[in-house]
Design an enzyme around this catalytic site. Structure first.
Site, PDB file in Angstrom:
ATOM      1  N   ARG A 152     -12.570  -1.503 -16.870  1.00 17.61           N
ATOM      2  CA  ARG A 152     -12.220  -3.065 -17.455  1.00 17.61           C
ATOM      3  C   ARG A 152     -13.135  -3.826 -16.520  1.00 17.61           C
ATOM      4  O   ARG A 152     -12.980  -3.869 -15.528  1.00 17.61           O
ATOM      5  CB  ARG A 152     -10.830  -3.233 -17.407  1.00 17.61           C
ATOM      6  CG  ARG A 152     -10.547  -4.549 -18.013  1.00 17.61           C
ATOM      7  CD  ARG A 152      -8.885  -4.818 -18.126  1.00 17.61           C
ATOM      8  NE  ARG A 152      -8.252  -4.854 -17.058  1.00 17.61           N
ATOM      9  CZ  ARG A 152      -7.085  -4.933 -16.929  1.00 17.61           C
ATOM     10  NH1 ARG A 152      -6.113  -4.841 -17.742  1.00 17.61           N
ATOM     11  NH2 ARG A 152      -6.656  -4.979 -15.544  1.00 17.61           N
ATOM     12  N   ASN A 190       1.329  -4.330 -22.171  1.00 11.58           N
ATOM     13  CA  ASN A 190       2.033  -5.253 -21.148  1.00 11.58           C
ATOM     14  C   ASN A 190       1.848  -6.749 -21.330  1.00 11.58           C
ATOM     15  O   ASN A 190       2.637  -7.619 -21.294  1.00 11.58           O
ATOM     16  CB  ASN A 190       1.479  -4.985 -19.640  1.00 11.58           C
ATOM     17  CG  ASN A 190       1.291  -3.556 -19.113  1.00 11.58           C
ATOM     18  OD1 ASN A 190       2.324  -2.777 -19.858  1.00 11.58           O
ATOM     19  ND2 ASN A 190       0.648  -3.010 -18.304  1.00 11.58           N
ATOM     20  N   ASP A 191       0.554  -7.022 -21.798  1.00  8.44           N
ATOM     21  CA  ASP A 191       0.573  -8.463 -22.224  1.00  8.44           C
ATOM     22  C   ASP A 191       0.850  -8.456 -23.894  1.00  8.44           C
ATOM     23  O   ASP A 191       1.625  -9.641 -24.269  1.00  8.44           O
ATOM     24  CB  ASP A 191      -0.962  -9.076 -21.791  1.00  8.44           C
ATOM     25  CG  ASP A 191      -1.098  -9.290 -20.508  1.00  8.44           C
ATOM     26  OD1 ASP A 191      -0.268 -10.068 -20.130  1.00  8.44           O
ATOM     27  OD2 ASP A 191      -2.034  -8.814 -19.888  1.00  8.44           O
ATOM     28  N   ARG A 193       6.472 -11.319 -18.820  1.00  8.39           N
ATOM     29  CA  ARG A 193       6.451  -9.953 -18.640  1.00  8.39           C
ATOM     30  C   ARG A 193       7.076  -9.922 -17.076  1.00  8.39           C
ATOM     31  O   ARG A 193       7.594  -8.761 -16.784  1.00  8.39           O
ATOM     32  CB  ARG A 193       5.203  -9.312 -18.630  1.00  8.39           C
ATOM     33  CG  ARG A 193       4.048  -9.608 -17.543  1.00  8.39           C
ATOM     34  CD  ARG A 193       2.656  -9.092 -18.099  1.00  8.39           C
ATOM     35  NE  ARG A 193       2.219  -8.210 -17.104  1.00  8.39           N
ATOM     36  CZ  ARG A 193       0.917  -7.638 -16.925  1.00  8.39           C
ATOM     37  NH1 ARG A 193       0.127  -7.979 -18.094  1.00  8.39           N
ATOM     38  NH2 ARG A 193       0.660  -6.586 -16.336  1.00  8.39           N
ATOM     39  N   HIS A 217       0.932  -1.284  -0.096  1.00 10.26           N
ATOM     40  CA  HIS A 217      -0.131  -0.056   0.076  1.00 10.26           C
ATOM     41  C   HIS A 217       0.859   1.350  -0.032  1.00 10.26           C
ATOM     42  O   HIS A 217       0.466   2.414  -0.706  1.00 10.26           O
ATOM     43  CB  HIS A 217      -0.916   0.027   1.273  1.00 10.26           C
ATOM     44  CG  HIS A 217      -2.292  -0.440   1.040  1.00 10.26           C
ATOM     45  ND1 HIS A 217      -2.967   0.036  -0.224  1.00 10.26           N
ATOM     46  CD2 HIS A 217      -2.959  -1.379   1.545  1.00 10.26           C
ATOM     47  CE1 HIS A 217      -4.096  -0.626  -0.233  1.00 10.26           C
ATOM     48  NE2 HIS A 217      -4.079  -1.419   0.915  1.00 10.26           N
ATOM     49  N   ARG A 241      -8.789  -0.728 -13.187  1.00  7.40           N
ATOM     50  CA  ARG A 241      -8.956  -2.288 -13.156  1.00  7.40           C
ATOM     51  C   ARG A 241      -9.644  -2.794 -11.952  1.00  7.40           C
ATOM     52  O   ARG A 241      -9.360  -2.569 -10.833  1.00  7.40           O
ATOM     53  CB  ARG A 241      -7.107  -2.430 -12.688  1.00  7.40           C
ATOM     54  CG  ARG A 241      -6.123  -2.386 -13.842  1.00  7.40           C
ATOM     55  CD  ARG A 241      -4.858  -2.729 -13.464  1.00  7.40           C
ATOM     56  NE  ARG A 241      -3.921  -2.909 -14.383  1.00  7.40           N
ATOM     57  CZ  ARG A 241      -2.878  -1.835 -14.799  1.00  7.40           C
ATOM     58  NH1 ARG A 241      -2.934  -0.901 -14.190  1.00  7.40           N
ATOM     59  NH2 ARG A 241      -2.108  -2.445 -15.691  1.00  7.40           N
ATOM     60  N   GLU A 258      -4.881  -6.892 -26.497  1.00  5.25           N
ATOM     61  CA  GLU A 258      -3.550  -7.503 -25.704  1.00  5.25           C
ATOM     62  C   GLU A 258      -3.144  -8.961 -26.173  1.00  5.25           C
ATOM     63  O   GLU A 258      -2.010  -9.288 -25.393  1.00  5.25           O
ATOM     64  CB  GLU A 258      -3.808  -7.328 -24.045  1.00  5.25           C
ATOM     65  CG  GLU A 258      -4.808  -7.842 -23.390  1.00  5.25           C
ATOM     66  CD  GLU A 258      -5.173  -7.742 -22.115  1.00  5.25           C
ATOM     67  OE1 GLU A 258      -4.344  -7.365 -21.354  1.00  5.25           O
ATOM     68  OE2 GLU A 258      -6.308  -7.935 -21.663  1.00  5.25           O
ATOM     69  N   CYS A 263      -3.343   1.621 -22.985  1.00  7.21           N
ATOM     70  CA  CYS A 263      -3.347   1.581 -21.422  1.00  7.21           C
ATOM     71  C   CYS A 263      -2.169   0.623 -21.034  1.00  7.21           C
ATOM     72  O   CYS A 263      -1.979   0.575 -19.573  1.00  7.21           O
ATOM     73  CB  CYS A 263      -4.670   1.203 -20.826  1.00  7.21           C
ATOM     74  SG  CYS A 263      -5.196  -0.418 -21.350  1.00  7.21           S
TER      75      CYS A 263
HETATM   76  C1  PEP Z   1      -1.805  -4.686 -20.272  1.00  7.45           C
HETATM   77  O1  PEP Z   1      -1.863  -5.850 -20.390  1.00  7.45           O
HETATM   78  O2  PEP Z   1      -1.246  -3.770 -20.890  1.00  7.45           O
HETATM   79  C2  PEP Z   1      -2.853  -3.991 -19.297  1.00  7.45           C
HETATM   80  C3  PEP Z   1      -2.962  -2.653 -19.205  1.00  7.45           C
HETATM   81  O3  PEP Z   1      -3.445  -5.066 -18.329  1.00  7.45           O
HETATM   82  P1  PEP Z   1      -2.751  -5.574 -17.032  1.00  7.45           P
HETATM   83  O4  PEP Z   1      -1.307  -4.884 -16.860  1.00  7.45           O
HETATM   84  O5  PEP Z   1      -3.650  -5.174 -16.038  1.00  7.45           O
HETATM   85  O6  PEP Z   1      -2.646  -7.040 -17.576  1.00  7.45           O
HETATM   86 MG    MG Z   2      -3.241  -7.043 -19.651  1.00  8.71          MG
END
Ligand code: PEP
Ligand code: MG
Length: 567
Positions: free
Chosen positions: A331, A452-453, A463, A188, A295, A429, A500
């Protein structure tokens, strides 16, 4: 000479202040405590639960009055942990074993903390700290221990683990920095520090033991350097950096109300990634023009059962309202696989990232999905909302999710509940979705690229694996082609594309994305000013030239190196 230490800088900036140690040791007090009969001890513990809960309610009210929403939310979660009926039973059992009320409270919360700690997901492991914190708070009440005074000046909060209530209990303007012994970035303390851009260092380990309350200290959140009791010369050597930092802060503050627009008039919306409604307040301070990714799994975590439609509605409504007419994209829960919940049976999986998760769960579990959709639809009445589905791989999944939205609306009509007009979009993603965007674009209102994914699935690079992190590059030409395709597919159909994933917070990437035609970039709020600055200092024609050059390059590292020369 100062005592020098090093950790991992996770939030940049230099901070100067006095050490304030978190994590008081209660051993001495416990030794001196004289327990009564077991029945009396049980009563002492039960009374303490009531008193501590009441004190928390008062503190939460005060924090809310001061608009310190994040802190209030943490203490609200703590209040629920205090009032959890399962805990009072567990405490009684411990009194039977140990005979001491404060000991029993600590043990009961400790054993619950250990359950959290064994979970695979880092977020859940982080909640173990909250459990211990609550146990300690109640034990301290029974032992009659008062909280430390803060006194004059700013503090750098330091601790092996920092109890969330310590951060929550301090006025925001008092906290200059954070030093954490352990390495978690989802504790936190760090989550709050991130939304407020408080310089922070993690992973200093036992070096924490060398610090004492009130020690003057300088920390550098970029390098991870910590100087305890710096000399005047050492302090002076940081003055130039501090001055630069102050100037940059002032400059960024001037940018707050200005749009992210190129010198020849192309505008990109800069919005925030959030995990709770309280984050919107912090995001607005950095000039966010809405939310590109809420999220929602955070709403589902830390609960023992599916959160009710009404409880979810309150959270989403608060976020939508705080966006003040700007779009708030929520989301649907991205849970499962590596992020388990006690009320969803996923089972052991060989490849959690390729497993039963996100939209795959939602489409099979109407009992989870419909209440969430109803809650978001209802929140849409209080502003501008969007629903975004995670991990989509084909057109069928979107159509099935869209059908569920219609079912949710029908239920709301039947129940006489009002709902708003919400946009429907997907995260792009997975490479499959990116490839299929020319078709998907016919159905959706928007795309949000989750790099990210997308990077991990396109390059087959985990990742979170540090050993192969050198391969994880959002400028990899294969990734860039998928992104470009997605943006162009959206624009061709008159839909909008945003991003995002973390790539959106890279100013050099922002130039390329803008040249590709992206409409929105969503990121952790403190990154907004630096991305805005980059966009405001370039023309779209220059950005197009750069993009053309980049698209001819064969290697991600070459692209990265080239972009760093033009900044
Ligand atoms: C992503 O995958 O880019 C994303 C924003 O979702 P998360 O990081 O929550 O998997
Ligand atoms: Mg993701």
């Amino acid at each position: 000479m100062a005592e020098k230490m090093k950790g991992k800088g996770v939030i940049s900036g230099i901070a100067v202040g006095k050490i304030m140690l978190a994590g008081q040791n209660l051993d001495g007090y416990l030794k001196d405590y004289k327990p009564k009969k077991k029945a009396d001890e049980k009563k002492i513990a039960a009374d303490a639960l009531i008193k501590v809960a009441a004190n928390l309610v008062k503190t939460i009210e005060d924090l809310n009055k001061k608009n310190m929403k994040e802190q209030a939310a943490i203490l609200e979660a703590h209040r629920m942990m205090v009032e959890d009926p399962a805990m009072s039973g567990a405490i009684d059992e411990q009194v039977d074993k140990t005979g001491s009320a404060p000991r029993a409270v600590l043990d009961a919360y400790e054993s619950q903390a250990q359950v959290f700690e064994q979970m695979e997901d880092e977020y859940f492991r982080g909640r173990a700290v909250d459990m211990r914190d609550v146990g300690k708070r109640i034990a301290k009440y029974i032992l009659g221990i008062k909280e430390p005074e803060i006194g004059e000046g700013k503090v750098i909060v330091a601790g092996q683990e920092i109890e969330p209530s310590v951060i929550a209990g301090l006025p925001s303007e008092k906290i200059a920095g954070v030093i954490l012994g352990q390495g978690s970035t989802t504790s936190h303390a760090i989550i709050i520090a991130k939304t407020r851009a408080i310089p922070s260092i993690v992973g200093v380990g036992d070096a924490i033991e060398k610090m004492a309350d009130g020690d003057p200290v300088i920390i550098d959140g970029d390098t991870g350097d910590i100087l305890i009791r710096p000399t005047d010369e050492e302090r002076a050597s940081y003055d130039v950096k501090i001055k630069k930092q102050e100037e940059l802060k002032a400059h960024y503050a001037e940018l707050k109300e200005l749009p992210a627009i190129t010198t020849d008039g192309v505008k990109v919306e800069l919005v925030a990634n959030i995990g709770s409604p309280a984050d919107v307040d912090a995001a607005n301070n950095f000039g966010a023009e809405g939310v590109g990714l809420f999220r929602s799994e955070f709403v589902f975590m830390g609960k023992t059962d599916i959160p009710k439609e009404e409880d979810q509605f309150k959270e989403y409504k608060a976020a939508v309202e705080k966006c003040k007419g700007n779009l708030c994209v929520i989301r649907t829960m991205d849970i499962g696989g590596d992020k388990p919940l006690p009320y969803i049976q996923v089972g052991q999986e060989e490849n959690p990232f390729l497993g039963y998760r996100a939209i795959r769960i939602s489409l099979q579990r109407r009992d989870l999905f419909i209440p969430q959709l109803k809650a978001i639809l209802r929140a849409g009445k209080f502003g501008k909302a969007g629903i975004m589905f995670p991990m989509v791989i084909n057109v069928d999944e979107f159509k099935a999710a869209q059908k569920m939205v219609e079912d949710a609306k029908a239920e709301l009509v039947h129940e006489g509940k009002e709902y708003g007009d919400v946009q429907l979009g997907i995260m792009v993603e997975t490479p499959a979705a990116a490839v299929m965007t020319p078709i998907l674009a016919k159905y959706v209102d928007f795309f949000s690229i989750g790099t990210n994914d997308l990077v991990q699935y396109t390059l087959a690079v985990d990742r979170g694996n540090a050993q192969i992190a050198y391969l994880y590059n959002h400028f990899n030409p294969a990734v860039l082609r998928l992104i470009k395709r997605t943006i162009e597919s959206a624009n061709k159909e008159g839909k909008w594309a945003g991003m995002c994933g973390e790539m959106a917070s890279d100013p050099n990437a922002a130039i390329l994305l803008m040249a590709m035609g992206i409409k929105e970039l969503s990121m952790s709020a403190p990154s907004i000013p630096k991305v805005k600055e980059r966009i405001r200092n370039i023309s779209s024609s220059k950005a197009k030239e750069i993009l053309d050059k980049v698209m001819e390059m064969e290697d991600g590292n070459e692209i990265k190196a080239y972009l760093s020369t033009i900044s």
